[in-house]
Design a protein around this motif. Structure first.
Motif, PDB file in Angstrom:
ATOM      1  N   LEU A  67       0.757  -0.928  -0.084  1.00 34.66           N
ATOM      2  CA  LEU A  67       0.297   0.015   0.333  1.00 34.66           C
ATOM      3  C   LEU A  67       1.271   1.443   0.122  1.00 34.66           C
ATOM      4  O   LEU A  67       1.468   1.113   1.025  1.00 34.66           O
ATOM      5  N   HIS A  68       0.939   2.195  -1.036  1.00 35.26           N
ATOM      6  CA  HIS A  68       1.372   3.124  -0.908  1.00 35.26           C
ATOM      7  C   HIS A  68       0.846   4.546   0.311  1.00 35.26           C
ATOM      8  O   HIS A  68       0.257   4.402   0.419  1.00 35.26           O
ATOM      9  N   HIS A  69       2.273   4.878   0.889  1.00 37.75           N
ATOM     10  CA  HIS A  69       2.144   5.964   1.855  1.00 37.75           C
ATOM     11  C   HIS A  69       2.709   6.868   1.845  1.00 37.75           C
ATOM     12  O   HIS A  69       4.004   7.332   1.894  1.00 37.75           O
ATOM     13  N   PRO A  70       2.031   8.017   0.942  1.00 37.34           N
ATOM     14  CA  PRO A  70       2.724   9.161   0.554  1.00 37.34           C
ATOM     15  C   PRO A  70       2.624   9.896   1.657  1.00 37.34           C
ATOM     16  O   PRO A  70       2.172  10.044   2.341  1.00 37.34           O
ATOM     17  N   GLU A  71       3.643  10.784   1.043  1.00 42.37           N
ATOM     18  CA  GLU A  71       4.118  12.108   2.497  1.00 42.37           C
ATOM     19  C   GLU A  71       3.508  12.601   2.744  1.00 42.37           C
ATOM     20  O   GLU A  71       2.987  13.607   3.712  1.00 42.37           O
ATOM     21  N   ASP A  72       2.688  12.694   1.536  1.00 47.06           N
ATOM     22  CA  ASP A  72       1.701  14.121   2.588  1.00 47.06           C
ATOM     23  C   ASP A  72       0.234  13.137   2.660  1.00 47.06           C
ATOM     24  O   ASP A  72      -1.009  14.102   3.010  1.00 47.06           O
ATOM     25  N   ASN A  73       0.582  12.094   3.170  1.00 44.14           N
ATOM     26  CA  ASN A  73      -0.816  11.534   3.858  1.00 44.14           C
ATOM     27  C   ASN A  73      -0.291  10.231   4.756  1.00 44.14           C
ATOM     28  O   ASN A  73      -0.263   9.399   5.300  1.00 44.14           O
ATOM     29  N   PRO A  74       0.303  11.432   6.091  1.00 39.49           N
ATOM     30  CA  PRO A  74       1.145  10.662   7.024  1.00 39.49           C
ATOM     31  C   PRO A  74       0.779  10.232   8.173  1.00 39.49           C
ATOM     32  O   PRO A  74       0.879   9.187   8.656  1.00 39.49           O
ATOM     33  N   GLN A  75      -0.654  10.356   8.370  1.00 38.59           N
ATOM     34  CA  GLN A  75      -1.928   9.393   8.938  1.00 38.59           C
ATOM     35  C   GLN A  75      -2.156   8.182   8.634  1.00 38.59           C
ATOM     36  O   GLN A  75      -2.264   7.112   9.196  1.00 38.59           O
ATOM     37  N   LEU A  76      -1.538   7.883   7.210  1.00 35.97           N
ATOM     38  CA  LEU A  76      -1.393   6.562   7.618  1.00 35.97           C
ATOM     39  C   LEU A  76      -0.388   5.353   8.440  1.00 35.97           C
ATOM     40  O   LEU A  76      -0.430   4.000   8.529  1.00 35.97           O
ATOM     41  N   ASP A  77       0.260   6.398   8.794  1.00 37.38           N
ATOM     42  CA  ASP A  77       1.552   5.424   9.052  1.00 37.38           C
ATOM     43  C   ASP A  77       1.322   5.726  11.348  1.00 37.38           C
ATOM     44  O   ASP A  77       2.396   5.352  11.431  1.00 37.38           O
ATOM     45  N   TRP A  78       0.699   6.760  11.263  1.00 34.99           N
ATOM     46  CA  TRP A  78       0.766   7.006  13.055  1.00 34.99           C
ATOM     47  C   TRP A  78       0.142   5.610  13.598  1.00 34.99           C
ATOM     48  O   TRP A  78      -0.893   5.615  12.632  1.00 34.99           O
ATOM     49  N   TRP A  79       0.604   5.042  14.479  1.00 38.77           N
ATOM     50  CA  TRP A  79      -0.148   4.041  14.820  1.00 38.77           C
ATOM     51  C   TRP A  79      -0.578   4.737  16.373  1.00 38.77           C
ATOM     52  O   TRP A  79      -0.600   5.802  17.052  1.00 38.77           O
ATOM     53  N   HIS A  80      -1.936   3.893  16.325  1.00 41.75           N
ATOM     54  CA  HIS A  80      -3.027   4.495  17.986  1.00 41.75           C
ATOM     55  C   HIS A  80      -3.803   3.418  17.351  1.00 41.75           C
ATOM     56  O   HIS A  80      -4.417   2.407  16.520  1.00 41.75           O
ATOM     57  N   ASP A  81      -4.441   3.497  19.092  1.00 43.83           N
ATOM     58  CA  ASP A  81      -5.443   1.837  19.255  1.00 43.83           C
ATOM     59  C   ASP A  81      -4.628   0.583  18.822  1.00 43.83           C
ATOM     60  O   ASP A  81      -5.706  -0.206  18.025  1.00 43.83           O
ATOM     61  N   GLY A  82      -3.681   0.783  18.506  1.00 41.05           N
ATOM     62  CA  GLY A  82      -2.819  -0.631  18.514  1.00 41.05           C
ATOM     63  C   GLY A  82      -2.611  -1.173  16.962  1.00 41.05           C
ATOM     64  O   GLY A  82      -2.028  -2.050  16.559  1.00 41.05           O
ATOM     65  N   ASN A  83      -2.369  -0.452  16.504  1.00 41.08           N
ATOM     66  CA  ASN A  83      -1.781  -0.691  15.144  1.00 41.08           C
ATOM     67  C   ASN A  83      -1.853   0.816  13.922  1.00 41.08           C
ATOM     68  O   ASN A  83      -2.333   2.034  14.724  1.00 41.08           O
ATOM     69  N   THR A  84      -1.769   0.981  12.638  1.00 39.82           N
ATOM     70  CA  THR A  84      -2.041   1.913  11.548  1.00 39.82           C
ATOM     71  C   THR A  84      -3.383   1.791  10.628  1.00 39.82           C
ATOM     72  O   THR A  84      -3.776   1.080  10.268  1.00 39.82           O
ATOM     73  N   ASP A  85      -3.860   3.126  10.526  1.00 45.25           N
ATOM     74  CA  ASP A  85      -4.723   3.693   9.486  1.00 45.25           C
ATOM     75  C   ASP A  85      -3.755   2.633   8.047  1.00 45.25           C
ATOM     76  O   ASP A  85      -4.873   1.391   7.261  1.00 45.25           O
ATOM     77  N   ALA A 231      13.060   9.446   8.343  1.00 46.08           N
ATOM     78  CA  ALA A 231      13.667  10.452   7.819  1.00 46.08           C
ATOM     79  C   ALA A 231      14.037   9.341   6.336  1.00 46.08           C
ATOM     80  O   ALA A 231      14.699   9.889   5.478  1.00 46.08           O
ATOM     81  N   CYS A 232      14.448   8.387   6.690  1.00 50.27           N
ATOM     82  CA  CYS A 232      15.661   7.199   5.710  1.00 50.27           C
ATOM     83  C   CYS A 232      14.657   7.219   4.481  1.00 50.27           C
ATOM     84  O   CYS A 232      14.834   7.426   3.943  1.00 50.27           O
ATOM     85  N   GLU A 233      13.215   7.129   4.994  1.00 51.78           N
ATOM     86  CA  GLU A 233      12.573   6.580   3.536  1.00 51.78           C
ATOM     87  C   GLU A 233      12.059   8.146   3.389  1.00 51.78           C
ATOM     88  O   GLU A 233      11.758   8.303   1.862  1.00 51.78           O
ATOM     89  N   LEU A 234      11.945   9.022   3.638  1.00 48.75           N
ATOM     90  CA  LEU A 234      11.226  10.013   2.922  1.00 48.75           C
ATOM     91  C   LEU A 234      12.646  11.405   2.347  1.00 48.75           C
ATOM     92  O   LEU A 234      12.059  12.183   1.571  1.00 48.75           O
ATOM     93  N   ALA A 235      13.277  10.879   2.853  1.00 45.83           N
ATOM     94  CA  ALA A 235      14.890  11.341   1.656  1.00 45.83           C
ATOM     95  C   ALA A 235      15.173  10.538   0.547  1.00 45.83           C
ATOM     96  O   ALA A 235      16.124  11.446  -0.431  1.00 45.83           O
ATOM     97  N   CYS A 236      14.220   9.339   0.671  1.00 46.27           N
ATOM     98  CA  CYS A 236      14.919   8.646  -0.846  1.00 46.27           C
ATOM     99  C   CYS A 236      13.867   9.444  -1.459  1.00 46.27           C
ATOM    100  O   CYS A 236      12.503   9.327  -1.904  1.00 46.27           O
ATOM    101  N   PRO A 237      15.191   9.077  -2.692  1.00 48.36           N
ATOM    102  CA  PRO A 237      14.408  10.209  -4.311  1.00 48.36           C
ATOM    103  C   PRO A 237      13.094   8.977  -5.415  1.00 48.36           C
ATOM    104  O   PRO A 237      12.503   9.366  -6.018  1.00 48.36           O
ATOM    105  N   VAL A 238      13.500   7.356  -4.630  1.00 44.34           N
ATOM    106  CA  VAL A 238      13.139   6.497  -5.731  1.00 44.34           C
ATOM    107  C   VAL A 238      11.299   6.667  -5.983  1.00 44.34           C
ATOM    108  O   VAL A 238      11.245   7.545  -4.894  1.00 44.34           O
ATOM    109  N   GLY A 239      10.239   6.847  -6.730  1.00 43.00           N
ATOM    110  CA  GLY A 239       9.544   7.247  -6.727  1.00 43.00           C
ATOM    111  C   GLY A 239       9.383   8.498  -7.210  1.00 43.00           C
ATOM    112  O   GLY A 239       8.288   8.591  -6.692  1.00 43.00           O
ATOM    113  N   LEU A 240       9.964   9.072  -6.682  1.00 40.74           N
ATOM    114  CA  LEU A 240       9.965  11.020  -6.937  1.00 40.74           C
ATOM    115  C   LEU A 240      10.361  11.850  -8.014  1.00 40.74           C
ATOM    116  O   LEU A 240      10.173  12.640  -8.681  1.00 40.74           O
ATOM    117  N   ILE A 241      11.494  11.363  -8.079  1.00 40.41           N
ATOM    118  CA  ILE A 241      12.325  11.881  -8.909  1.00 40.41           C
ATOM    119  C   ILE A 241      12.247  10.774 -10.538  1.00 40.41           C
ATOM    120  O   ILE A 241      12.783   9.579 -10.426  1.00 40.41           O
TER     121      ILE A 241
END
Ligand code: SF4
Ligand code: SF4
Length: 247
Positions: A67-85, A231-241
């Protein structure tokens, strides 16, 4: 790719933001992660209470979902209630596909938990063997379209199908200045490769530093979420450039 495999992938990829591939279950069990001794343990808090799942004896192939986790939808990665969205979405897609595989193709399917301790498989190996990406110098799987901004989940099926990977001719790290490594706040790559104990220091710090979400929980209070380091993930240009998409 055989016709049934192509049909499964097309169905899986009809869900928004999903890439899918197929790997041989045997190949996954022979892959490097099953031979390695882990260096450092994850916080048991992260094993999110999923029910342990046994592998059926007739398991032959694995459908790997990303599943794509784009930088502009950070909520997908936030952990709450025992999981991420994001993981909740992947679980829903897995559950739908299990039913579809049975009703449409007569296949028995077992969606696997995320954690190896609960009967999950090593998802990076599975994704690479399914043709969903290559292992980057960040120790993350780099998908040609989404880069490392992708999360995986898997489903066992009882049919031998042609695997989709590994991908050949895609090696974006060869021509990269390693921004992933210099972005790490814990110097996890100081030795020249990923050192998991350093990363775990950051994960445990992130767990200790929950932050309020904009959403209000059932108790009327702002809900606390964990925003894990990317940080390592969001610094990577693959898929963006474009140049890095080809590798
Ligand atoms: S930032 Fe560069 S070196 Fe690091 S994973 Fe991405 S492409 Fe590879
Ligand atoms: S997740 Fe954060 S701490 Fe872990 S390796 Fe990546 S940048 Fe470093």
């Amino acid at each position: 790719m055989d016709a049934i495999g192509a049909k499964i992938i097309a169905k899986a990829e009809s869900f928004p933001g999903i890439k899918a591939g197929i790997a041989s279950f045997d190949d996954i069990l022979k892959a490097p992660s099953y031979q390695a001794v882990p260096d450092g343990r994850w916080n048991p808090f992260l094993t999110n209470g999923e029910i342990a799942t046994e592998w059926p004896p007739n398991a032959k192939s694995v459908v790997v979902l990303g599943l794509h986790h784009p930088e502009d939808n950070p909520q997908l990665d936030w952990w709450h209630d025992g999981n991420t969205d994001g993981n909740r979405q992947l679980m829903q897609v897995s559950s739908f596909l299990k039913q579809w595989l049975h009703e449409t193709l007569g296949l028995n399917a077992v969606p696997l938990p995320y954690h190896v301790e609960r009967g999950g498989i090593f998802l990076k190996d599975a994704a690479i063997l399914a043709g969903l990406g290559v292992l980057g110098k960040s120790n993350l799987v780099l998908n040609p379209t989404f880069g490392p901004r992708i999360r995986f989940r898997s489903i066992l099926i009882d049919r031998e199908l042609e695997p989709g990977g590994p991908i050949e001719g895609f090696s974006p790290c060869d021509s990269c200045a390693e921004m992933c490594r210099s972005a790490c706040p814990q110097d996890a790559f100081a030795s020249g490769s990923y050192h998991r104990p350093n990363c775990i220091v950051q994960i445990n710090a992130d767990i200790a530093n929950k932050t309020p979400d904009v959403k209000i929980g059932e108790d009327g209070n702002s809900r606390q979420v964990i925003k894990f380091c990317r940080a390592c993930e969001l610094a990577c240009p693959v898929g963006l450039i474009d140049d890095f998409i080809k590798g």
